[in-house]
Design an enzyme around this catalytic site. Structure first.
Site, mmCIF file in Angstrom:
data_model
loop_
_atom_site.group_PDB
_atom_site.id
_atom_site.type_symbol
_atom_site.label_atom_id
_atom_site.label_comp_id
_atom_site.label_asym_id
_atom_site.label_seq_id
_atom_site.Cartn_x
_atom_site.Cartn_y
_atom_site.Cartn_z
ATOM 1 C CE LYS A 1042 -0.626 -0.615 4.955
ATOM 2 N NZ LYS A 1042 -1.624 -0.990 5.943
ATOM 3 C CE LYS A 1044 -2.137 3.350 5.026
ATOM 4 N NZ LYS A 1044 -2.292 3.034 6.445
ATOM 5 C CB CYS A 1269 -10.027 -5.472 12.147
ATOM 6 S SG CYS A 1269 -8.413 -5.644 11.404
ATOM 7 C CB CYS A 1308 -3.046 -6.134 15.096
ATOM 8 S SG CYS A 1308 -2.999 -5.351 13.483
ATOM 9 C CB CYS A 1312 -5.289 1.170 11.276
ATOM 10 S SG CYS A 1312 -5.076 -0.246 10.221
HETATM 11 S S1 SF4 Z 1 -4.465 -1.760 13.489
HETATM 12 FE FE1 SF4 Z 1 -5.679 -1.983 11.654
HETATM 13 S S2 SF4 Z 1 -5.307 -4.073 11.080
HETATM 14 FE FE2 SF4 Z 1 -4.726 -3.925 13.208
HETATM 15 S S3 SF4 Z 1 -6.528 -4.401 14.409
HETATM 16 FE FE3 SF4 Z 1 -6.548 -2.217 14.107
HETATM 17 S S4 SF4 Z 1 -7.800 -1.955 12.286
HETATM 18 FE FE4 SF4 Z 1 -7.172 -4.065 12.319
#
Ligand code: SF4
Ligand SMILES: Cc1cc2nc3c(=O)[nH]c(=O)nc-3n(C[C@H](O)[C@H](O)[C@H](O)COP(=O)(O)O)c2cc1C
Length: 1410
Positions: A1042, A1044, A1269, A1308, A1312
């Site tokens: 990806k 950004k 997710c 995780c 994000c």
């Molecule tokens: S960081 Fe992104 S990939 Fe990881 S749990 Fe959160 S939304 Fe999902």
């Protein structure tokens, strides 16, 4: 405290020597010092010192001692009481409530006086002082320190000494007279003289003399203070059958109870028997002695024995008990009933602090109170709990029982019915005014409407209260029922216990009553302890049910699930328990509304997606199978036979055939490869292993652990297992059943596999749980499997292989050692592999073979036999803005049922700059309702995201989005994603320019494939296949990963420009015009736990370009990444790694080579924040903008925050735009002056203008994580607000409520919500476990670093509490938390991404191991 200073003052004014010890008195004396001019000699005694000897040493005309009574103090005093009792001493002792300690002094001193109120304390202090001075004897004066705050009416200073020194009053009463005295000393029952006592003991002369002395002093005191001083005050009926002695403070003495009189002694010593007896009339059958003694160790108290001996010889029964607090009249009645019934135990009236009592007011547990809050929100002015704990105070503890509540509701409903008919009667009254008539008529019409019936009721009552109606019987009747005017929602709330325990009389009673009552039963039994309950009991959903229950005119029952084991259970645990219950099907969600039946609608509705999906799938499959059998009858037998058996049989046959082939060609056995994998690493390895086995001529079969039954292993000869490790040493999800069966078999100790030969490759991370005590989690499933198979009789042919993410080559290091051993054991190590190994399918293959992102998506959408798309298509749909997900809350449950996961899709919109029109907002809102889960989310890339869209709705949803003139192309996938832009409300012209720039860059980097239009919008290429797709920028492989882009406008870095692969930092000219941009490259957040080849990186500024050059600069940066990015390892493919591998200068040089010119040197700029500017702002063009706080970007209606409805209403009138921010908030922007008030009104109406949050909350953000997710390892969006609730208390306690601290959380390490640039961050590792990071720069300029590798909530709070307190004290002017944690030595600064792992775990004394 009113009593303490009052007593202190009398002590000060009356004594020659004043000994004191408690701080409360020190304060009082400090304020009295030098007043009057000559005060007493003050002797301070340290607490715990031997006060008795000090008092003895300081004998004087009057020595007073003041202290708060403690056990220790009383014990020390007792030692000296023999000496003290013959001195002029007053011991003023303050107590909180319990008299257990001080009553020990009673028998050892001549006088013991007890004061109830503060005024009593003041007056008795005078009395005691005079008594001590005149009689030269010790007086103990006990009073209550804190409770009574009524101001005291003091005697004047100059009257105290004359009073003390004056002669005895000549009217002193006679010592033997038990009749009425001017003091009311023994004033008989109810104020009547009582000389009729039939019992007449003889008093001991000393005590009679002392009593006389007391009465004389009391009389003198009355003359001074003009308030009665009764030794034994009595109140109640003259012919009492029961006399209750109340020793201690209690309001109950004022109660009026038939047949009862209350005696409250203020003189406890001396207490001549004749005085006691005089209080017990001939009519009395029982005497109850209740004393405020909570810790009495002997069976009877001295006072009880005094009373017993006084009434000896009569037929009066004497009972004793404890006088507690908060005593109500009904409780006294209950006590009397018990006495009447002949119970003889020691009684207790009211609550004894620190103990649980059946008479205490029940407290609604904090978790359960959430439901009460919801109900209050749903029915704001008409919610009534029929068994509210508040009623206990007035009605006794019976008030919380369902029978009581039901009776109460019945009474209320009858009263209301009565009101309705009275109102109807009144309507017939011709003398009523037109206005009143109309009001009554209106009320009858709206009587069931909560607010209208209340309002009209008020108006009616105020009219009816006029004098002219005083003779009107009907009006008076209506007025007597005035409380029943408002329609209320009546609820009985209880735990599941009463619905079970009271069975027939509780719940069934309520249902059978047909009354309009709602019952909410909260099931609190955690699923994990369900075995102690009945798992078959069915429960219902709550929220919507509450509304329906209220509407239903009859009894309604709502069962709510709220599993917790104690009040202290963290919210996260409650959430986990709920998940567990839903997972296991313990909690199916459904509603049954009989009123729908009457309307011809379906009364049964399922709220549980899990069950709905199962049902739908079952029906789909049934349809599918019946059609199949109908069209091909021969198939029927096969279709209905056991599918699993057929497959196994077929596989076996094939294995047998291959085996036979092999035996003839090569002497090698067949091989079964079984794997268990969560993230795909173990699966990838297994597939490669299987391919290699095939290349060596082995007939190889591959499956997951759980796809292969444990039983079937008996028939296998050679099996290789590959398992990774999940959670904390747990097996991966697709191996759990296998492991369960393995453990059960190992327990039984059978020799199950005498023929099985095996070897295991275990994959784990020795540092995932880094604490030494957690070392056993390392590769636990693999190690256990290895040992247990051996125990079950299987033969290990090659040693257990251990793969460790920490090894130089990750899990490949151990694998390279292990694999040759397997080939050797199977006898194929010397086989020469001639064929090239089949390459595993990677994303690169999928992209290349996709026909410019088509794959078989269109075909997959047509396939109704599954809710999912083909695995390769799910990689391709990302480029179309779509992620396939499944509800992880119910994943285990579905797997247990053998059905596929509850698949649904997430759609992300492409909306450069985050700007949309009100019309588009409305359309997005509708899409979420029609196709999604009814909510939507503002994402960290400032765009809309919908969740829960099932396959059938996917295409219609995509079409609706496009109809709204938005699209989703390239919102995800290995391309440039949504371009984000700073929200800068005040600089309208500049914003317009950068917004245009963002759109331009986004459009320039869009994929050119027509697949998107073809698949989703049914737009075929006019020239058919003749025209080929072409991707001028991306090529057919697109990017390695990806990409950004963000555009920031200093001083705000609200887009976190350095978290992006490419950042444009606006450089503004002297007149505010946009000159161009500094270019930053190589930012990126994603990390893999334990994989040191992965790290976050903050972007590096490489130069300056003009606005016109911008999009081409972006293009060339993308091209260099396209050609140099790592396409072999996706974990190492982001631009940040390419740059670090190539070197920043080389990368820049490549870009400039393609551009054909060099970038200009970067220009100066300053950022000061990366959070949003909340509140109202006015732009240069006079338009207004409101930055609204939307917690974690979730747009939904929830109790107290109907944001979805509110924004919908706003969008209907708003003439400007909406701007979504990368911090997941929302700006209502471009509001013209003419619209301002309307917008403000709507914002206020829905509380959307509420910015009264802590700086911490306003600066926080969380990613989605569970349940949608697929990569989430821990909760995030659902949990961060709960964690902040707790941290907020610390922050507020430290006085930092308004200070911004940037706190972020992700489920995780993909990052994000950009956690690695936060001042403090939490990154999910496993449910309830997070890595904790510190030291990020406040405006996103510096990465943070791991401070603790795994923490749970209690640990987080234990770390943050002292840290935040210290920060509040030690920070320098303007110093930010992130900077401070570095200066204070908690963590080292991260100067660049590659050094992220250096010095992790804290510094110096704060190191994890320290
Ligand atoms: S960081 Fe992104 S990939 Fe990881 S749990 Fe959160 S939304 Fe999902
Ligand atoms: C949530 C999670 C928990 C983990 N827990 C452990 C663990 O307790 N012990 C261990 O040795 N490895 C643990 N690991 C490391 C993984 O087992 C390792 O990275 C493995 O290669 C992942 O393989 P997979 O992708 O097939 O699941 C964990 C990894 C994750 C993501």
């Amino acid at each position: 405290m009113v009593a303490v200073p009052a007593v202190a003052r009398i002590g000060y004014l009356s004594s020659d020597v004043l000994v004191y010890s408690s701080p409360a008195f020190s304060e009082a004396y400090a304020s009295l010092a030098g007043f009057p001019s000559q005060g007493p000699k003050l002797v301070s005694v340290p607490q715990g010192a031997d006060v008795g000897s000090t008092i003895v040493r300081n004998a004087s005309n009057l020595t007073s001692f003041t202290a708060i009574a403690t056990s220790q103090l009383v014990n020390r005093l007792i030692l000296h009481l023999a000496d003290i009792s013959s001195q002029s001493v007053v011991l003023h002792l303050a107590v909180e409530n319990d008299l257990s300690d001080v009553l020990l002094l009673r028998s050892a001193v001549p006088f013991f006086i007890l004061s109830q109120t503060s005024q009593d304390a003041h007056d008795n202090a005078l009395l005691a002082s005079r008594l001590a001075r005149l009689e030269k004897k010790a007086v103990v004066h006990v009073f209550y320190a804190s409770q009574d705050t009524t101001p005291v009416d003091p005697v004047a200073d100059d009257k105290v000494l004359p009073f003390l020194l004056s002669k005895k009053n000549p009217h002193s009463p006679s010592p033997t007279n038990g009749q009425a005295t001017p003091l009311g000393g023994v004033n008989g029952v109810n104020g009547h003289a009582n000389g009729e006592a039939t019992i007449g003991p003889i008093d001991d002369p000393t005590s009679a003399q002392l009593f006389k002395a007391y009465e004389a002093a009391a009389l003198d005191t009355v003359a001074l203070v003009r308030r009665p001083r009764r030794a034994l005050a009595s109140r109640g009926v003259a012919e009492a059958q029961t006399v209750v002695f109340l020793v201690g403070r209690s309001d109950i003495a004022t109660a009026e109870i038939d047949g009862v009189s209350f005696v409250t002694p203020s003189l406890l010593s001396p207490l001549p028997p004749s005085k006691l007896v005089s209080l017990v009339p001939a009519s009395a059958k029982n005497v109850i002695v209740l004393e405020q003694v909570y810790r009495w160790s002997t069976k009877w108290t001295p006072l009880y024995l005094d009373v017993v001996s006084a009434v000896q010889g009569s037929n009066v029964g004497v009972h004793d008990g404890i006088l507690g607090e908060n005593v109500s009249q009904p409780q006294v009645l209950q006590l009397l009933q018990k006495v009447e019934a002949g119970e003889s135990s020691r009684f207790q009236l009211g609550v004894v602090p620190g103990t649980s009592s059946t008479t205490s007011i029940p407290v609604v547990p904090k978790h359960e109170a959430a439901y009460t809050k919801i109900l209050q929100h749903l029915f704001p002015d008409r919610f009534e709990v029929a068994n509210s704990p508040d009623l206990v105070a007035t009605q006794g503890d019976i008030a919380t029982t369902p029978e009581f509540a039901l009776g109460r509701v019945r009474g209320q409903l009858e009263a209301r019915q009565q009101l309705i008919s009275s109102v109807q009667d009144l309507l017939q009254d011709p003398s009523l005014s037109v206005e009143l008539h109309s009001l009554l008529g209106k009320w009858v019409l709206v009587k069931d409407d909560g607010s209208k019936s209340r309002q009209l009721g008020k108006e009616i009552v105020s009219q009816l209260e006029q004098d002219s109606f005083s003779d009107n019987f009907t009006v008076q009747q209506v007025l007597s029922l005035r409380d029943r005017f408002p329609a209320v929602s009546r609820w009985i709330i209880g735990s599941d216990a009463w619905s079970y325990d009271l069975g027939a009389s509780g719940l069934h009673h309520a249902i059978a009553s047909q009354l309009d009552v709602n019952i909410l039963i909260i099931d609190t039994l955690p699923y994990s302890s369900r075995n102690s309950g009945d798992p078959h009991r069915r429960k219902q959903d709550v929220l919507q049910s509450l509304v329906e229950a209220d509407r239903f005119k009859g009894p309604s029952v709502v069962l709510a699930y709220l599993p917790y084991s104690s009040e202290a259970s963290p919210a996260l645990e409650v959430l986990k328990e709920t998940k567990l219950a839903v997972d296991a099907g313990y909690w199916p969600l459904y509603r049954w509304d009989p009123s729908k039946d009457a309307k011809g609608q379906e009364p049964f509705s399922l709220d549980s997606d899990a069950i709905k999906n199962d049902l739908r799938q079952f029906l789909d499959r049934q349809n599918h199978l019946s059609q199949l059998t109908r069209s091909t009858p021969a198939l029927a037998a096969e279709v209905v036979s056991n599918l699993g058996d057929t497959i196994r049989e077929a596989r076996k046959k094939r294995a047998q055939a291959s085996y036979n082939d092999l035996v003839s060609a090569l002497d090698a056995p067949p091989l079964l490869v079984l794997y268990a994998s969560d993230g795909g690493a173990a699966e990838k390895k297994s597939k490669r292993l299987a391919n290699r086995a095939k290349a060596r001529g082995l007939s190889t079969t591959i499956a997951t652990f759980d796809a292969f039954t444990f039983e079937a292993l008996k028939d296998e000869e050679h099996v290789v297992f590959v398992t990774s490790t999940a959670g904390q040493g747990e097996p991966p999800q697709n191996g759990r059943n296998f492991f369960k069966a393995l453990n059960a078999a190992a327990l039984r100790g059978e020799t199950l596999f005498p023929n099985l030969k095996y070897s295991i490759y275990a994959m784990g991370d020795s540092h995932y749980w880094p604490r030494p005590e957690d070392a056993h989690y390392y590769n636990k499933p693999g190690k256990e499997l290895d040992a247990k198979l051996e125990r079950l009789g299987a033969e290990r042919v090659a040693d257990l292989g251990l793969g460790d993410d920490q090894d130089a080559d990750g899990s490949e290091t151990g694998y390279k050692i292990w694999e040759p051993k397997v080939w050797k054991a199977l006898g194929v190590d010397s086989v020469e592999v001639t064929e090239a190994e089949p390459e595993p399918i990677t994303n690169e293959h999928i992209k290349a073979a996709s026909g410019y992102l088509r794959g078989t998506i269109a075909e997959g959408l047509e396939d109704t036999s599954t809710g999912a798309l083909a695995p390769s298509d799910t990689q391709l749909t990302k480029f179309h803005g779509i992620y396939q997900q499944d509800d992880r809350d119910i994943r285990d449950e579905r797997q247990a049922q053998g059905v596929e996961p509850a698949y649904s899709f997430m759609i992300r919109v492409r909306m450069p700059g985050g700007v949309c029109t009100p019309q588009q907002w409305l359309e997005m809102d509708q899409i979420s309702d029609e196709h999604g889960n009814g909510t939507f989310k503002i994402t960290t890339r400032a765009t809309f995201q919908f969740h829960g869209i099932i396959k059938r709705h996917l295409k219609p949803a995509m079409q609706d989005i496009n109809r709204a003139l938005l699209d989703t192309l390239a919102a995800c996938g290995d391309v440039n994603r949504n371009v984000i832009t700073s929200s800068i409300p005040s600089l309208s012209t500049l914003h317009a320019q950068v917004y245009e720039f963002s759109k331009e860059v986004s459009a320039h980097l869009l994929p050119r494939t027509t697949a998107y239009h073809e698949i989703w919008l049914d737009k075929k290429l006019i020239a058919g296949d003749a025209l080929k797709d072409f991707e001028p920028i991306y090529g057919e492989f697109y990017l390695p990963r990806k990409f950004k882009i963000a555009v920031a406008v200093p001083p705000t870095n609200d887009v976190d420009v350095f978290a992006n692969d490419l950042g444009f930092i606006a450089i503004v000219g002297p007149n505010g015009e946009l000159k161009g941009f500094n270019v930053s490259i190589g930012g990126g957040m994603g990390v893999t736990h334990g994989n040191k080849k992965t790290y976050p990186r903050a972007g590096s500024v490489i130069g300056f370009c003009t606005v016109e050059q911008g999009k081409y600069v972006a293009e060339k940066i993308v091209l260099v990444q396209r050609d140099h990015g790592n396409r072999v390892d996706r974990k190492n493919a982001r631009l940040k790694y390419t740059i670090d591998r190539m070197g920043l200068d080389n990368y820049k040089a490549e870009v400039e080579k393609l551009l054909g010119y060099t970038l200009q040197p970067a220009r100066p700029y300053t950022f000061d924040r990366n959070i949003d500017d909340f509140g109202w702002h006015t732009g240069q063009d006079g338009r207004h903008h409101f930055m609204m706080f939307v917690e974690n970007g979730r747009i939904q209606d929830e109790p107290g925050r109907d944001f979805k409805s509110g924004l919908k209403e706003l969008a209907r009138v708003h003439q400007g735009t909406f701007r979504l921010t990368a911090n997941q908030h929302l700006m209502i922007s471009d509001v013209p002056e003419s619209e301002l008030q309307t917008v403000k009104d709507i914002l206020r109406k829905y509380k959307m203008d509420n910015l009264d949050f802590s700086g911490l909350r306003l600066s926080s953000s969380a990613c989605v994580a569970f349940p949608t997710c697929g990569l989430a390892m821990a909760e995030s969006e659902r949990y961060l607000p709960i964690l902040i609730d707790k941290v907020e208390k610390v922050v507020e306690g430290a006085g930092l409520r308004h200070d911004s601290i940037v706190m972020r959380m992700t489920g995780c390490p993909n990052g994000c919500a950009r956690p690695y640039l936060a001042e403090v961050a939490f990154v999910g590792k496993a449910p309830g476990s997070y890595a904790m990071l510190l030291g990020g720069g406040y405006y996103g300029q510096r990465l943070n670093k791991i401070y603790r590798e795994s923490v749970t909530e209690p640990e987080i709070l234990a770390i943050l509490t002292p840290m935040i307190k210290r920060y509040a004290l030690e920070r320098k002017e303007g110093e930010r938390f992130g900077d401070w944690t570095i200066r204070a030595g908690y963590i080292a600064p991260t100067t660049e991404g590659r050094l992220w792992y250096d010095r992790l775990g804290g510094e110096g004394e704060w190191r994890e191991s320290a």
